[in-house]
Design a protein around this motif. Structure first.
Motif, PDB file in Angstrom:
ATOM      1  N   LYS A  23      -1.252   2.231  -3.994  1.00  0.00           N
ATOM      2  CA  LYS A  23      -1.591   2.149  -5.240  1.00  0.00           C
ATOM      3  C   LYS A  23      -1.315   3.289  -6.483  1.00  0.00           C
ATOM      4  O   LYS A  23      -1.128   3.952  -5.385  1.00  0.00           O
ATOM      5  CB  LYS A  23      -3.039   2.107  -5.112  1.00  0.00           C
ATOM      6  CG  LYS A  23      -3.978   1.953  -6.958  1.00  0.00           C
ATOM      7  CD  LYS A  23      -5.155   2.095  -6.638  1.00  0.00           C
ATOM      8  CE  LYS A  23      -6.051   0.772  -6.602  1.00  0.00           C
ATOM      9  NZ  LYS A  23      -7.471   0.861  -6.241  1.00  0.00           N
ATOM     10  N   ARG A  40       0.521  -0.687   2.072  1.00  0.00           N
ATOM     11  CA  ARG A  40      -0.182  -0.848   1.152  1.00  0.00           C
ATOM     12  C   ARG A  40      -0.259   0.996   0.568  1.00  0.00           C
ATOM     13  O   ARG A  40      -1.106   1.431   0.698  1.00  0.00           O
ATOM     14  CB  ARG A  40      -1.118  -2.066   1.400  1.00  0.00           C
ATOM     15  CG  ARG A  40      -0.667  -2.746   1.957  1.00  0.00           C
ATOM     16  CD  ARG A  40      -1.942  -3.643   2.032  1.00  0.00           C
ATOM     17  NE  ARG A  40      -2.683  -4.742   1.192  1.00  0.00           N
ATOM     18  CZ  ARG A  40      -2.529  -5.715   0.716  1.00  0.00           C
ATOM     19  NH1 ARG A  40      -1.665  -6.505   1.468  1.00  0.00           N
ATOM     20  NH2 ARG A  40      -3.201  -5.876  -0.026  1.00  0.00           N
ATOM     21  N   CYS A  63       0.651  -1.532  -5.120  1.00  0.00           N
ATOM     22  CA  CYS A  63      -0.011  -1.981  -6.302  1.00  0.00           C
ATOM     23  C   CYS A  63      -0.259  -1.349  -7.158  1.00  0.00           C
ATOM     24  O   CYS A  63      -0.839  -0.589  -7.422  1.00  0.00           O
ATOM     25  CB  CYS A  63      -1.110  -2.343  -6.013  1.00  0.00           C
ATOM     26  SG  CYS A  63      -2.885  -3.029  -6.948  1.00  0.00           S
ATOM     27  N   ASP A  98      -4.228  -7.088 -11.444  1.00  0.00           N
ATOM     28  CA  ASP A  98      -3.621  -5.705 -10.657  1.00  0.00           C
ATOM     29  C   ASP A  98      -2.137  -6.566 -10.098  1.00  0.00           C
ATOM     30  O   ASP A  98      -2.010  -7.915 -10.489  1.00  0.00           O
ATOM     31  CB  ASP A  98      -3.766  -5.413  -9.199  1.00  0.00           C
ATOM     32  CG  ASP A  98      -5.209  -5.386  -9.229  1.00  0.00           C
ATOM     33  OD1 ASP A  98      -5.548  -4.259 -10.435  1.00  0.00           O
ATOM     34  OD2 ASP A  98      -5.897  -4.545  -8.107  1.00  0.00           O
ATOM     35  N   THR A 103       7.142  -4.938  -3.958  1.00  0.00           N
ATOM     36  CA  THR A 103       7.445  -4.277  -2.918  1.00  0.00           C
ATOM     37  C   THR A 103       8.604  -3.856  -2.400  1.00  0.00           C
ATOM     38  O   THR A 103       9.526  -4.377  -3.428  1.00  0.00           O
ATOM     39  CB  THR A 103       7.280  -5.669  -2.036  1.00  0.00           C
ATOM     40  OG1 THR A 103       6.775  -6.177  -1.557  1.00  0.00           O
ATOM     41  CG2 THR A 103       7.537  -5.415  -0.231  1.00  0.00           C
ATOM     42  N   TRP A 124       1.529  -6.637  -8.078  1.00  0.00           N
ATOM     43  CA  TRP A 124       2.156  -6.220  -6.350  1.00  0.00           C
ATOM     44  C   TRP A 124       3.559  -6.701  -6.766  1.00  0.00           C
ATOM     45  O   TRP A 124       4.316  -8.155  -7.316  1.00  0.00           O
ATOM     46  CB  TRP A 124       1.337  -7.094  -5.722  1.00  0.00           C
ATOM     47  CG  TRP A 124      -0.533  -6.664  -5.249  1.00  0.00           C
ATOM     48  CD1 TRP A 124      -1.290  -7.076  -5.985  1.00  0.00           C
ATOM     49  CD2 TRP A 124      -0.959  -6.060  -4.626  1.00  0.00           C
ATOM     50  NE1 TRP A 124      -2.213  -6.291  -5.365  1.00  0.00           N
ATOM     51  CE2 TRP A 124      -1.733  -5.453  -4.124  1.00  0.00           C
ATOM     52  CE3 TRP A 124       0.332  -4.842  -3.537  1.00  0.00           C
ATOM     53  CZ2 TRP A 124      -2.693  -4.931  -3.519  1.00  0.00           C
ATOM     54  CZ3 TRP A 124      -0.287  -4.568  -2.290  1.00  0.00           C
ATOM     55  CH2 TRP A 124      -1.939  -4.378  -2.697  1.00  0.00           C
ATOM     56  N   HIS A 171       3.791  -2.189   0.450  1.00  0.00           N
ATOM     57  CA  HIS A 171       3.707  -3.283  -0.688  1.00  0.00           C
ATOM     58  C   HIS A 171       2.690  -2.131  -1.465  1.00  0.00           C
ATOM     59  O   HIS A 171       2.265  -1.525  -1.070  1.00  0.00           O
ATOM     60  CB  HIS A 171       2.646  -3.884  -0.391  1.00  0.00           C
ATOM     61  CG  HIS A 171       3.301  -4.838   0.779  1.00  0.00           C
ATOM     62  ND1 HIS A 171       4.040  -6.336   0.897  1.00  0.00           N
ATOM     63  CD2 HIS A 171       3.711  -5.117   1.964  1.00  0.00           C
ATOM     64  CE1 HIS A 171       4.769  -6.550   1.372  1.00  0.00           C
ATOM     65  NE2 HIS A 171       4.358  -5.265   2.534  1.00  0.00           N
TER      66      HIS A 171
END
Length: 129
Positions: free
Chosen positions: A127, A125, A32, A82, A86, A84, A30
């Motif tokens: 960034k 997750r 961001c 933000d 995947t 997101w 995932h």
């Protein structure tokens, strides 16, 4: 009715077959993309995006993407929020302890997230900077 006995398989054959068996594994990342003030910001991912373990000389290939366009198309990114998305990749080797998310593209600006520590779930997750 004759009794059917369980066949015996030579141990060498069993061991040889074991190396041929590989579970279907996937790695979910995932991502961001942090909020910016810019209006009209666009984002996309290339099929040439991999999870790379340099130590093991392994690349896991991108299988699927959600909420982001695949090159040559673009996805608009809303300002001040933000964003997101995947990415789903083929499995990593059991011996992998850390890896990089690397977009290998013939232009500037490819995604790169270095040294992602491996976990038991293979769901991450990160960034994007």
């Amino acid at each position: 009715m004759p009794t059917i006995t369980k066949p015996e398989i030579c141990q060498e054959i069993l061991e040889a077959l074991q190396t041929e068996v590989q579970e279907e594994k996937q790695v979910i990342v995932h991502c961001c993309y942090p909020a910016t003030f810019y209006v009209g910001n666009l984002i996309r991912i290339w099929q040439s995006t991999f999870l790379v373990d340099e130590r093991l000389h392994h690349k896991s290939h991108l299988i699927h993407q959600e909420n982001i366009s695949l090159f040559p198309y673009w996805t608009p990114v809303p300002p001040m929020k933000d964003f997101w998305f995947t990415l789903i990749f083929s499995g990593l080797p059991k011996e992998c302890r850390s890896f990089d998310l690397r977009e290998e593209i013939p232009e500037e600006g490819g995604f790169l997230v270095k040294n992602i520590k491996r976990n038991a779930t293979d769901v991450y997750r990160v960034k994007i900077s």
